[in-house]
Design a protein around this motif. Sequence first.
Motif, PDB file in Angstrom:
ATOM      1  N   GLY A  58       0.739  -1.203   0.102  1.00  0.00           N
ATOM      2  CA  GLY A  58       0.067  -0.064  -0.077  1.00  0.00           C
ATOM      3  C   GLY A  58       0.705   1.309  -0.094  1.00  0.00           C
ATOM      4  O   GLY A  58       1.121   1.948   1.044  1.00  0.00           O
ATOM      5  N   TYR A  60       0.282   4.193  -1.465  1.00  0.00           N
ATOM      6  CA  TYR A  60      -1.012   5.255  -1.358  1.00  0.00           C
ATOM      7  C   TYR A  60      -0.007   6.420  -2.034  1.00  0.00           C
ATOM      8  O   TYR A  60       0.491   6.430  -3.400  1.00  0.00           O
ATOM      9  CB  TYR A  60      -1.169   5.763   0.250  1.00  0.00           C
ATOM     10  CG  TYR A  60      -2.297   6.791   0.128  1.00  0.00           C
ATOM     11  CD1 TYR A  60      -2.150   7.759   1.110  1.00  0.00           C
ATOM     12  CD2 TYR A  60      -3.190   6.828  -0.943  1.00  0.00           C
ATOM     13  CE1 TYR A  60      -2.911   8.842   1.322  1.00  0.00           C
ATOM     14  CE2 TYR A  60      -4.094   7.996  -0.607  1.00  0.00           C
ATOM     15  CZ  TYR A  60      -3.900   8.824   0.450  1.00  0.00           C
ATOM     16  OH  TYR A  60      -4.848   9.992   0.658  1.00  0.00           O
ATOM     17  N   LEU A  81       4.147  -1.971  -3.243  1.00  0.00           N
ATOM     18  CA  LEU A  81       2.943  -2.259  -4.209  1.00  0.00           C
ATOM     19  C   LEU A  81       1.687  -1.293  -4.086  1.00  0.00           C
ATOM     20  O   LEU A  81       1.409  -1.114  -2.959  1.00  0.00           O
ATOM     21  CB  LEU A  81       2.429  -3.888  -3.740  1.00  0.00           C
ATOM     22  CG  LEU A  81       3.538  -4.880  -3.934  1.00  0.00           C
ATOM     23  CD1 LEU A  81       2.881  -6.589  -3.417  1.00  0.00           C
ATOM     24  CD2 LEU A  81       4.364  -5.089  -5.310  1.00  0.00           C
ATOM     25  N   LYS A 136      -7.262  -3.099   5.335  1.00  0.00           N
ATOM     26  CA  LYS A 136      -7.116  -3.727   6.492  1.00  0.00           C
ATOM     27  C   LYS A 136      -7.536  -5.183   6.567  1.00  0.00           C
ATOM     28  O   LYS A 136      -7.117  -6.030   7.325  1.00  0.00           O
ATOM     29  CB  LYS A 136      -7.722  -2.824   7.821  1.00  0.00           C
ATOM     30  CG  LYS A 136      -7.349  -1.440   7.590  1.00  0.00           C
ATOM     31  CD  LYS A 136      -5.735  -1.161   7.395  1.00  0.00           C
ATOM     32  CE  LYS A 136      -5.359   0.167   7.110  1.00  0.00           C
ATOM     33  NZ  LYS A 136      -4.068   0.360   6.676  1.00  0.00           N
TER      34      LYS A 136
HETATM   35  O1  610 Z   1      -7.836   2.409   4.876  1.00  0.00           O
HETATM   36  C1  610 Z   1      -6.606   2.895   5.209  1.00  0.00           C
HETATM   37  N1  610 Z   1      -5.506   2.534   4.450  1.00  0.00           N
HETATM   38  C2  610 Z   1      -5.656   1.666   3.312  1.00  0.00           C
HETATM   39  C3  610 Z   1      -4.688   2.145   2.184  1.00  0.00           C
HETATM   40  C4  610 Z   1      -4.828   1.806   0.966  1.00  0.00           C
HETATM   41  C5  610 Z   1      -3.834   1.843   0.011  1.00  0.00           C
HETATM   42  O2  610 Z   1      -3.350   0.739  -0.376  1.00  0.00           O
HETATM   43  C6  610 Z   1      -3.762   0.308  -1.833  1.00  0.00           C
HETATM   44  N2  610 Z   1      -3.955  -1.015  -1.703  1.00  0.00           N
HETATM   45  C7  610 Z   1      -4.909  -1.574  -0.805  1.00  0.00           C
HETATM   46  N3  610 Z   1      -4.913  -2.862  -0.939  1.00  0.00           N
HETATM   47  C8  610 Z   1      -3.871  -3.189  -1.904  1.00  0.00           C
HETATM   48  C9  610 Z   1      -3.305  -4.371  -2.507  1.00  0.00           C
HETATM   49  N4  610 Z   1      -2.299  -4.216  -3.258  1.00  0.00           N
HETATM   50  C10 610 Z   1      -1.800  -2.981  -3.646  1.00  0.00           C
HETATM   51  N5  610 Z   1      -2.207  -1.865  -3.158  1.00  0.00           N
HETATM   52  C11 610 Z   1      -3.408  -2.223  -2.171  1.00  0.00           C
HETATM   53  C12 610 Z   1      -4.942   1.321  -2.090  1.00  0.00           C
HETATM   54  O3  610 Z   1      -4.925   1.448  -3.214  1.00  0.00           O
HETATM   55  C13 610 Z   1      -4.431   2.513  -0.937  1.00  0.00           C
HETATM   56  O4  610 Z   1      -3.735   3.396  -1.864  1.00  0.00           O
HETATM   57  C14 610 Z   1      -6.340   3.595   6.271  1.00  0.00           C
HETATM   58  C15 610 Z   1      -7.427   4.328   6.840  1.00  0.00           C
HETATM   59  C16 610 Z   1      -7.033   5.323   7.947  1.00  0.00           C
HETATM   60  N6  610 Z   1      -8.194   6.040   8.420  1.00  0.00           N
HETATM   61  O5  610 Z   1      -8.309   6.629   9.330  1.00  0.00           O
HETATM   62  O6  610 Z   1      -9.520   5.739   8.033  1.00  0.00           O
HETATM   63  C17 610 Z   1      -5.983   5.435   8.515  1.00  0.00           C
HETATM   64  C18 610 Z   1      -4.901   4.880   7.820  1.00  0.00           C
HETATM   65  O7  610 Z   1      -3.614   4.913   8.267  1.00  0.00           O
HETATM   66  C19 610 Z   1      -5.220   3.895   6.846  1.00  0.00           C
HETATM   67  O8  610 Z   1      -3.752   3.389   6.232  1.00  0.00           O
END
Ligand code: 610
Length: 206
Positions: A58, A60, A81, A136
């Motif tokens: 992830g 981001y 990734l 998650k």
């Molecule tokens: O939801 C959260 N994070 C999800 C992050 C997701 C990121 O990882 C990628 N991804 C997902 N599965 C994937 C599988 N393979 C590749 N990329 C992937 C998504 O395209 C996104 O860029 C989050 C939410 C809160 N919040 O307060 O709500 C706080 C945080 O610190 C968080 O990290």
Amino acid sequence: MLAAVQKNATRGDPRSVVKAIDQFCRQKEWAMNVGDEKGCILDSVVTEVNPATVLELGTYCGYSTVRIASLLPSNAKLITLEFNPDYAAIARQVIAWAGLEDKVQLVEGASGDWIPKMKEKFGIETFDLVFLDHWKDRYLPDTKLMEECGLLRKGSILLADNVICPGTPDYLEYIRNSPRYKSQYFKSHLEYTKVEDGLEKSVFLG
Ligand SMILES: O=C(NC/C=C/[C@H]1O[C@@H](n2cnc3cncnc32)[C@H](O)[C@@H]1O)c1cc([N+](=O)[O-])cc(O)c1O
Ligand SMILES: [Mg+2]
């Protein structure tokens, strides 16, 4: 966020990129970067492990990618990734602004597809450190997949973000009860807020 980096950060200076993103997220618009408080814990774990191979799940916008890569020794390799092409495009520019493109391999795709290909595609035997910060409900399946693919060795470290908020209950339950891991919880706060969150650091025992 990218505009804020290009406006306020110095090219080739990772700390200024991190600072610019944190400032933007505090003052303008919250975003789900690991943030500065948990980021300092991340930094201390990276420094302690001094990894030659790192996997980030992830990317981001690349905030934690920049934090990690800026602390790696010269021959180290960080594979990150990200399956959302828009986030990946932003992250590439953030990583480039920090001058860290040589240390980082950003792979656009899903962790479930790419974890089994790490050996053949990137010549990676095992990862010294894995930073989990993607959806998650993917933490547990991807951890089991890494075990199955033999990507963890005795002493490999898993560091998981958000184990309290939003929370990763199935992952925590597994990792804390498995005889194959020794885990430690680092209490902190959700990025840019006063809400409790924390990082779970787990050592794979082999
Ligand atoms: O939801 C959260 N994070 C999800 C992050 C997701 C990121 O990882 C990628 N991804 C997902 N599965 C994937 C599988 N393979 C590749 N990329 C992937 C998504 O395209 C996104 O860029 C989050 C939410 C809160 N919040 O307060 O709500 C706080 C945080 O610190 C968080 O990290
Ligand atoms: Mg997170």
